[in-house]
Each structure stands twice: as C-alpha cells, then as structure tokens.
Design an enzyme around this catalytic site. Structure first.
Site: not given
Ligand code: DMJ
Length: 481
Positions: A55, A59, A200, A323
């Site tokens: 994160e 972020r 993902d 998403e």
């Molecule tokens: C985001 O922080 C990023 O897209 C991450 O890869 C997974 N999904 C969250 C938001 O849903």
C-alpha cells in the site's frame, strides 16, 4: 492501534499524497502546486508507524514519483505544474520512503518481502511470514521507476527478485500461482488462484512493467500467465455472445488442480477487462465488464464479494473502489461506444446518491441497506474520480498525447518514456545482459507478442484507443443487461 486501518493510512497524509496527480490530470495547477508544497513542507516518513509495503508503494511512492515526473517534465501537457524553486524534493521523499521499506526484503529466504514494516524500526519482531502474491509481486513499476530515476539498481533489483521468486513457485501443472505464500519456505498457504484480491495487480504489473521498461522477460511471464488464466480460470462459453453455455466468467480455482474453490467473485476482479483492453482482447473485456455492470445496476454499487451461484452478495461492503470505472474508461477509449458513457453516468449518479457525505464520499457498509461507514479510501481520489473525470473529458491532454501515459495500479500517471528504458547498470540480473532483448517505446505496437497466448487476437495495441467497431457486440450486451 487498529491494524486494519493504520497499516493503510500510515499517519502520513495518505489522501493528500495519493491525490496529487489527479489535480494535474484535472488541469488544476493552483491546487496541484498548493498540494505539492503541503506535502513537501509537512510530510515526514520518519514515523513509528507500521505500514503495508504494498500500500505504501502504490499509494505513496507511486504518487510522489508521478507528481515528480509531471513537475520536472517541461513538455507535460497539463498546464503550469511548475513548483517554484523545486529541488527534486518529491523524488528525495520517494527515495526516503523506499529506503524505509527495504528492510522488508531482508532476512527472507525466498526474496519475497515481508508484508509490513515499521517506517522507523524496520520489520517488527513478531512479523507475519505470510504475504499475498499481489502485495509482494506488484512493486516493480514504482521501484523500477525510482531505480531508473536515481541510477541506483537496488530498488528494482529487490522488486524484480520478488516477482521471479513468486513466478518460480507457480504450479508445474497449471502454471497458476496461489494467493498467499510463506516468504521463508515458499510454501503456498493460500492455494486459491483467481483474478481478485491477493492476485490482481501481480498480473497487471507483469504487463505494465514490460510497457514501461521494455524487459522482454516481463512480457513472457505475462503471456504465460494470461494463457494459464484462460485455460484454467475462464469458465463458460468460448465466445462472448455466441454459442452454447453460460456467459464467460473468471472463477477461483485451486492452483494445483484447477478445480473450482468457491462460487464467489470479488469486486477487485473488475479491473481485468481494463487489462484485457491493454493487450487488445477487447471482445472478452466487453463481456466481463458487462457482467460486473449488471451487478452494479442491481445494487448501485459492487459488493466486495458476489456469489454468482446464489446471485447475492457474500461480503456486502463497497469501499468506493475504482475497478469498474477503470475498465469502463478503458473500454470507452478502446471502442468509443457511447454505452460506456452511459455506464459512467450511471456509476456517477449512484455514487452521488448513495455515498455522498458531509465531508466527502463514504464507504458503503452494506450495498443492500445502503448504510455508510466513516471512511473514504484514498483511491477514491486517485483512481475512482480520476477515471470518471477522464471518461467524460474527451479532450483531456492524456487522450491527446497518444500512448505517452500509463496508469499505475493506483491510477497514477507515469510517462512511457525513453529514460525508463535505460538502466544505468548492467549487472542487475544475469538474464538482462543482452541489450537486444530490450524494446524501445516506439516499437511496442509492432512487438509480436501473440504467439504465447491462446485466445488473444493478433491485433494487439498498447495504451492507444483501438477505434474499432464493437457496436454489435456491445449492443447485444446492453440488451442482456
Ligand atoms: C487500489 O489500491 C489498487 O488499485 C490496488 O491494486 C487494488 N485495488 C485498490 C482499489 O480497489
């Protein structure tokens, strides 16, 4: 003391940082300049705060790098984003943060990083040895950019080593990876293979690392992974709208056997159509996106988990995730079909109706009851709002600049730029010594990457709108919804 909240929020002005390039994309130079100055003047990472490595990377590190690239790019198209007397402060902050994250990559037998570090003290003594695939294997874009900007291979090296370690643990039988792994033993603790939580962005970053750095091995891994996904996760009929059987769906299976593990999908998985657009598998993307949009229409939001057998939410909250909007935006760019503007408007109206709160937008605690939580995730501004804005802003500089910009997994724009193709080091990994293996940004469209994939059409395009005619297919999906 609340681990769930603190390891994301980090007590380091997360939302302010995560939103920086959204202000630039919106062309709001005065707010961008003000926000950058606030970050420079007030944010410090020298904190006794334990954060998630993933994160913090996507972020915070990603946003600092994105804003730095915008500020220092004399040719950026967003208006006056210069910062008076800017002395690479955001890059220095990114460097400082990344150094504080590095202990996560030490004392791990596999090279797969610990999931959390304390920004001041390193890996906590009682640290968990288990991490998820996406968390450990989706650090390469940000760490690679940092390394290439600084000319210091360390960051890219540790991130790449983690990807390769995970990749080497994939099943010989299916080619799939699980979702949770022990970083010391390499043993798969979570054997679920899917496209959602825990997995993902691992797939997303194989392709995006290739787009950015042109390292052929990243593309090869992506192609192999995509083929395994098509072979083992995709269920339902072969074609989106024709033939016998159920509409296609990507399910969660056991990584070793390929057998179905459960009957739910999660909302994170809705990013996948966007990734499919990026590789040119637009037909499949249209289909999968329509499935998620049908769920959105039912609840005015996406439940975190939806049980496709019971046709009901399994986990009913919606934390303003981006998403579905992201895929909607990318599908609109690819097809220019106004259906996707309609979808975007629908999403926008639901957000206004159900999530708007006095000081922002709120997580929906329950998509059926529409109860709210006092929480607005930072990705609402960095991704959800950005993609919605871009969907409707036809003339945005991002669209006029061809394939110049790519979005990180947190929606931060980074330029696909010659300087990220040049690593100043030769010895980072032995396989990379052959410079003939590198692809120039301008060669991307021509790269023949279809041979490794089963269901991928020959015509692949990266980042550019496809401007192709998918009218009939989309019309049929509209009919179904
Ligand atoms: C985001 O922080 C990023 O897209 C991450 O890869 C997974 N999904 C969250 C938001 O849903």
């Amino acid at each position: 003391s609340n681990l769930n909240i603190n390891d994301v929020l980090g007590n380091y002005s997360l939302t302010l940082i995560d939103a920086l390039d959204t202000l630039a994309v919106m062309g709001n130079s005065s707010e961008f300049q003000k926000a950058v100055k606030l970050v420079i003047d007030t944010v410090s990472f020298d904190k006794d705060s334990t954060v998630q490595v993933f994160e913090a990377t996507i972020r915070v590190l990603g946003s600092l790098l994105s804003a730095h690239i915008i500020i220092t790019d004399a040719k950026q198209p967003f208006g006056d984003m210069t910062i008076k007397d800017y002395d690479n402060e955001l890059l220095h902050m990114a460097h400082d943060l990344a150094v504080r994250l590095l202990p996560a990559f030490e004392n791990t037998k596999t090279g797969i990083p610990y999931p959390r570090v304390n920004l001041k003290k390193g890996v906590p003594p009682d640290s968990n040895n288990e991490t998820c695939t996406a968390g450990a294997g989706s650090l390469l874009v940000e760490f690679g950019i940092l390394s290439r900007l600084l000319g210091d291979s360390t960051f890219e090296w540790v991130a790449r080593r983690a990807v390769k370690a995970l990749w080497s643990l994939r099943s010989n039988n299916t080619g799939l990876l699980g979702n949770v792994v022990n970083i010391q033993t390499g043993h798969w603790v979570g054997k679920q293979s899917g496209l959602g939580a825990g997995s993902d962005s691992f797939y997303e970053y194989l392709l995006k690392s290739y787009i950015l750095f042109g390292e052929r091995e990243d593309l090869e891994m992506f192609n192999d992974a995509y083929r395994s996904i098509q072979n083992h996760l995709r269920r339902g009929r072969e074609a989106c709208n024709e033939g016998e059987g159920d509409p296609p769906l990507y399910v969660n299976v056991n990584m070793f056997t390929g057998q179905l593990m459960n009957t739910w999908i999660d909302s994170l998985q809705a990013f996948f159509p966007g990734l499919q657009v990026l590789i040119g598998d637009v037909e499949d993307a249209i289909c999968l996106h329509a499935f998620y949009y049908a769920i959105w229409k039912r609840y005015g939001a996406l439940p975190e988990r939806y049980n496709w057998q019971l046709q009901a939410p399994d986990v009913p909250f919606y934390p303003l995730r981006p998403e579905l909007v992201e895929s909607t935006y990318l599908l609109y760019q690819a097809t220019k079909n106004p259906f996707y503007l309609h979808v975007g408007m629908d999403i926008l109206q639901s957000l206004e109706k159900y999530t708007k709160a006095k000081c922002g937008y709120a997580t929906l605690h329950h998509v059926v009851e529409k109860t709210k939580e006092d929480r607005m995730e930072s990705f609402f501004l960095s991704e959800t709002c950005k993609y919605l804005y871009l969907l409707f802003d036809e003339d945005n500089p991002v669209h006029k600049s061809g394939n110049r910009y790519m979005f990180t997994t947190e929606g931060h724009i980074v330029s696909v730029d010659e300087r990220f193709r040049n690593s100043l080091w030769q010895d980072i990994l032995p396989e990379e010594e052959d410079s003939a293996e590198k692809v120039k940004p301008t060669e991307l469209k021509a790269a023949n990457v279809s041979s490794n994939c089963n269901r991928v059409p020959d015509e692949r395009r990266y980042l550019l709108p496809l401007k192709s005619n998918y009218m009939r297919q989309i019309d049929r999906m509209v009919g179904l919804i």
